[in-house]
Design a protein around this motif. Structure first.
Motif, PDB file in Angstrom:
ATOM      1  N   TYR A 141      -9.738  34.192   2.316  1.00  0.00           N
ATOM      2  CA  TYR A 141     -10.993  33.666   2.865  1.00  0.00           C
ATOM      3  C   TYR A 141     -11.121  32.147   2.821  1.00  0.00           C
ATOM      4  N   ARG A 142     -10.279  31.468   2.086  1.00  0.00           N
ATOM      5  CA  ARG A 142     -10.380  30.010   2.003  1.00  0.00           C
ATOM      6  C   ARG A 142      -9.096  29.335   2.476  1.00  0.00           C
ATOM      7  N   LEU A 143      -7.998  29.599   1.798  1.00  0.00           N
ATOM      8  CA  LEU A 143      -6.757  28.889   2.106  1.00  0.00           C
ATOM      9  C   LEU A 143      -6.206  29.268   3.481  1.00  0.00           C
ATOM     10  N   GLY A 144      -6.293  30.544   3.824  1.00  0.00           N
ATOM     11  CA  GLY A 144      -5.757  30.989   5.099  1.00  0.00           C
ATOM     12  C   GLY A 144      -6.788  31.100   6.203  1.00  0.00           C
ATOM     13  N   ALA A 145      -8.019  30.690   5.934  1.00  0.00           N
ATOM     14  CA  ALA A 145      -9.103  30.816   6.914  1.00  0.00           C
ATOM     15  C   ALA A 145      -9.428  29.465   7.537  1.00  0.00           C
ATOM     16  N   ARG A 146     -10.083  29.505   8.683  1.00  0.00           N
ATOM     17  CA  ARG A 146     -10.524  28.290   9.365  1.00  0.00           C
ATOM     18  C   ARG A 146     -11.966  28.477   9.823  1.00  0.00           C
ATOM     19  N   THR A 147     -12.690  27.384   9.938  1.00  0.00           N
ATOM     20  CA  THR A 147     -14.098  27.421  10.303  1.00  0.00           C
ATOM     21  C   THR A 147     -14.302  26.964  11.741  1.00  0.00           C
ATOM     22  N   PHE A 148     -15.153  27.681  12.476  1.00  0.00           N
ATOM     23  CA  PHE A 148     -15.512  27.305  13.841  1.00  0.00           C
ATOM     24  C   PHE A 148     -16.970  26.836  13.859  1.00  0.00           C
ATOM     25  N   SER A 149     -17.231  25.772  14.602  1.00  0.00           N
ATOM     26  CA  SER A 149     -18.601  25.269  14.728  1.00  0.00           C
ATOM     27  C   SER A 149     -19.426  26.223  15.597  1.00  0.00           C
ATOM     28  N   ASP A 169      -3.610  29.040  18.982  1.00  0.00           N
ATOM     29  CA  ASP A 169      -2.285  28.997  19.625  1.00  0.00           C
ATOM     30  C   ASP A 169      -2.365  28.772  21.128  1.00  0.00           C
ATOM     31  N   GLY A 170      -3.356  27.984  21.564  1.00  0.00           N
ATOM     32  CA  GLY A 170      -3.447  27.586  22.961  1.00  0.00           C
ATOM     33  C   GLY A 170      -3.971  28.647  23.902  1.00  0.00           C
ATOM     34  N   HIS A 171      -4.541  29.742  23.366  1.00  0.00           N
ATOM     35  CA  HIS A 171      -4.981  30.834  24.233  1.00  0.00           C
ATOM     36  C   HIS A 171      -6.100  30.417  25.193  1.00  0.00           C
ATOM     37  N   LEU A 172      -6.977  29.539  24.769  1.00  0.00           N
ATOM     38  CA  LEU A 172      -8.052  29.113  25.666  1.00  0.00           C
ATOM     39  C   LEU A 172      -7.521  28.279  26.817  1.00  0.00           C
ATOM     40  N   GLU A 173      -6.522  27.459  26.541  1.00  0.00           N
ATOM     41  CA  GLU A 173      -5.917  26.652  27.613  1.00  0.00           C
ATOM     42  C   GLU A 173      -5.265  27.568  28.644  1.00  0.00           C
ATOM     43  N   LYS A 174      -4.687  28.668  28.190  1.00  0.00           N
ATOM     44  CA  LYS A 174      -4.029  29.601  29.097  1.00  0.00           C
ATOM     45  C   LYS A 174      -5.056  30.306  29.986  1.00  0.00           C
ATOM     46  N   SER A 234     -15.980  17.873  22.185  1.00  0.00           N
ATOM     47  CA  SER A 234     -15.197  16.677  22.473  1.00  0.00           C
ATOM     48  C   SER A 234     -13.753  17.083  22.727  1.00  0.00           C
ATOM     49  N   LYS A 235     -12.985  16.167  23.311  1.00  0.00           N
ATOM     50  CA  LYS A 235     -11.590  16.475  23.598  1.00  0.00           C
ATOM     51  C   LYS A 235     -10.842  16.832  22.326  1.00  0.00           C
ATOM     52  N   ARG A 236     -11.112  16.111  21.246  1.00  0.00           N
ATOM     53  CA  ARG A 236     -10.422  16.384  19.984  1.00  0.00           C
ATOM     54  C   ARG A 236     -10.817  17.742  19.419  1.00  0.00           C
ATOM     55  N   GLU A 237     -12.124  18.078  19.493  1.00  0.00           N
ATOM     56  CA  GLU A 237     -12.571  19.379  18.996  1.00  0.00           C
ATOM     57  C   GLU A 237     -11.927  20.505  19.794  1.00  0.00           C
ATOM     58  N   TRP A 238     -11.843  20.313  21.116  1.00  0.00           N
ATOM     59  CA  TRP A 238     -11.216  21.313  21.979  1.00  0.00           C
ATOM     60  C   TRP A 238      -9.748  21.498  21.605  1.00  0.00           C
ATOM     61  N   GLN A 239      -9.051  20.405  21.377  1.00  0.00           N
ATOM     62  CA  GLN A 239      -7.631  20.480  21.000  1.00  0.00           C
ATOM     63  C   GLN A 239      -7.459  21.159  19.642  1.00  0.00           C
ATOM     64  N   GLU A 240      -8.335  20.842  18.684  1.00  0.00           N
ATOM     65  CA  GLU A 240      -8.244  21.461  17.360  1.00  0.00           C
ATOM     66  C   GLU A 240      -8.483  22.963  17.442  1.00  0.00           C
ATOM     67  N   MET A 241      -9.476  23.366  18.238  1.00  0.00           N
ATOM     68  CA  MET A 241      -9.769  24.790  18.376  1.00  0.00           C
ATOM     69  C   MET A 241      -8.604  25.512  19.042  1.00  0.00           C
ATOM     70  N   ASN A 242      -8.031  24.910  20.081  1.00  0.00           N
ATOM     71  CA  ASN A 242      -6.892  25.529  20.755  1.00  0.00           C
ATOM     72  C   ASN A 242      -5.674  25.623  19.868  1.00  0.00           C
ATOM     73  N   ALA A 243      -5.498  24.622  18.999  1.00  0.00           N
ATOM     74  CA  ALA A 243      -4.375  24.664  18.066  1.00  0.00           C
ATOM     75  C   ALA A 243      -4.517  25.858  17.121  1.00  0.00           C
ATOM     76  N   LEU A 244      -5.747  26.129  16.671  1.00  0.00           N
ATOM     77  CA  LEU A 244      -5.990  27.273  15.795  1.00  0.00           C
ATOM     78  C   LEU A 244      -5.767  28.593  16.525  1.00  0.00           C
TER      79      LEU A 244
END
Length: 308
Positions: A257-265, A301-306, A289-299
């Motif tokens: 729940y902490r080390l392997g988890a990530r938080t979404f706004s 694995d780019g599925h939103l970009e696809k 923002s562009k950076r937030e979008w890139q960070e979310m897509n990185a989490l």
């Protein structure tokens, strides 16, 4: 890591002493007590003392007497609930004290976690050993173009790395030589508190670090992360092994729940719900923002970009 004969004798003596107690103990931690876990070229981390175990967390959460008839599976479920919902006080019922030997620049990062009791080796009273950190060839890399406070993943050339090692060894040895010259009572005879000014950030220091389990895990969440500087991350990795030995149920919940988890706004969740509903999503209309979008897509694995 090289231990002196005196240090080895002290460790063996302490490990040979047993204390009768009614307090809960953890067999795996009893095996770890006092034994140094080598880190970097001269450093280590070792458990000096601890208090509490998984049952202490459960007991505090239930405010009950003893362990009762609860099964381990129920204890694990409660601990996972506490971790999942960010409860803190039950985890504060456990404490641990570590003895850590680390480079000064790592200590300066470490001390930013202002939730522990720390007692550091004093160069005002004692003379520091001639030990300084030199990174391995594969750990010497240029500045990252994306991360302004870290190094790139690809190392520099072998020739450059060897040159860097040479500079670090030469400068540290030169500074230590001048340190000895200033300390020499037959020479300059300067006070230890002044002579130490000349030492490099690569010199090793030592401290005792006592912290409760809640803040211990907060340290690990930040410093065991792949983005943390390697030189402090290797200590965090050793401390993760300590956590697993000390409170295995809590360690498993922490990894989940902490080390392997990530938080979404809140906005990220809105975008994800739209994507799951089959709607077309893109950065321009997402509110991110562009950076937030890139960070979310990185989490993801780019599925939103696809999908966009």
């Amino acid at each position: 890591m090289v231990l002196t004969a005196e240090q080895r004798a002290d460790i063996e003596q302490r490990r040979g002493i047993w204390h009768r107690t009614r307090r809960p103990t953890v067999a795996a931690m009893e095996e770890l007590l006092y034994t140094p876990m080598a880190r970097l070229d001269h450093g280590f981390v070792r458990v000096v003392d601890y208090m509490g175990d998984d049952s202490a967390i459960v007991q505090a959460a239930r405010v009950s007497y003893g362990t009762g008839t609860k099964r381990v599976s129920e204890d694990a479920g409660l601990i996972r609930y506490l971790m999942r919902h960010h409860h803190s006080s039950p985890f504060e019922m456990c404490d641990i004290k570590l003895h850590v030997k680390l480079p000064i620049f790592v200590a300066r990062q470490w001390i930013r976690h202002r939730t522990a009791s720390v007692n550091e080796y004093s160069a005002r009273y004692s003379i520091l050993d001639k030990e300084f950190y030199v990174p391995d060839v594969g750990d010497i890399a240029p500045q990252s173009r994306q991360n302004h406070q870290g190094r790139a993943q690809e190392p520099v050339s072998l020739e450059t790395a060897l040159r860097v090692q040479e500079i670090l060894r030469r400068d540290a040895a030169s500074c230590y030589g001048d340190y000895e010259t200033m300390l020499d009572p037959e020479g300059l005879g300067v006070a230890r508190e002044l002579a130490r000014i000349n030492l490099t950030l690569g010199m090793y220091t030592q401290w005792y670090w006592k912290v409760n389990l809640h803040n211990f895990m907060h340290f690990l969440r930040l410093r065991a992360d792949p983005h943390a500087q390697r030189e402090i991350r290797v200590y965090a990795e050793a401390m993760m092994d300590i956590l697993k030995a000390w409170v295995p149920l809590t360690a498993a919940a922490f990894e989940e729940y902490r080390l392997g988890a990530r938080t979404f706004s809140a906005t990220m969740l809105k975008v994800l719900r739209a994507a799951l509903a089959g709607e077309e999503v893109c950065q321009e209309s997402s509110g991110l923002s562009k950076r937030e979008w890139q960070e979310m897509n990185a989490l993801l694995d780019g599925h939103l970009e696809k999908r966009s």
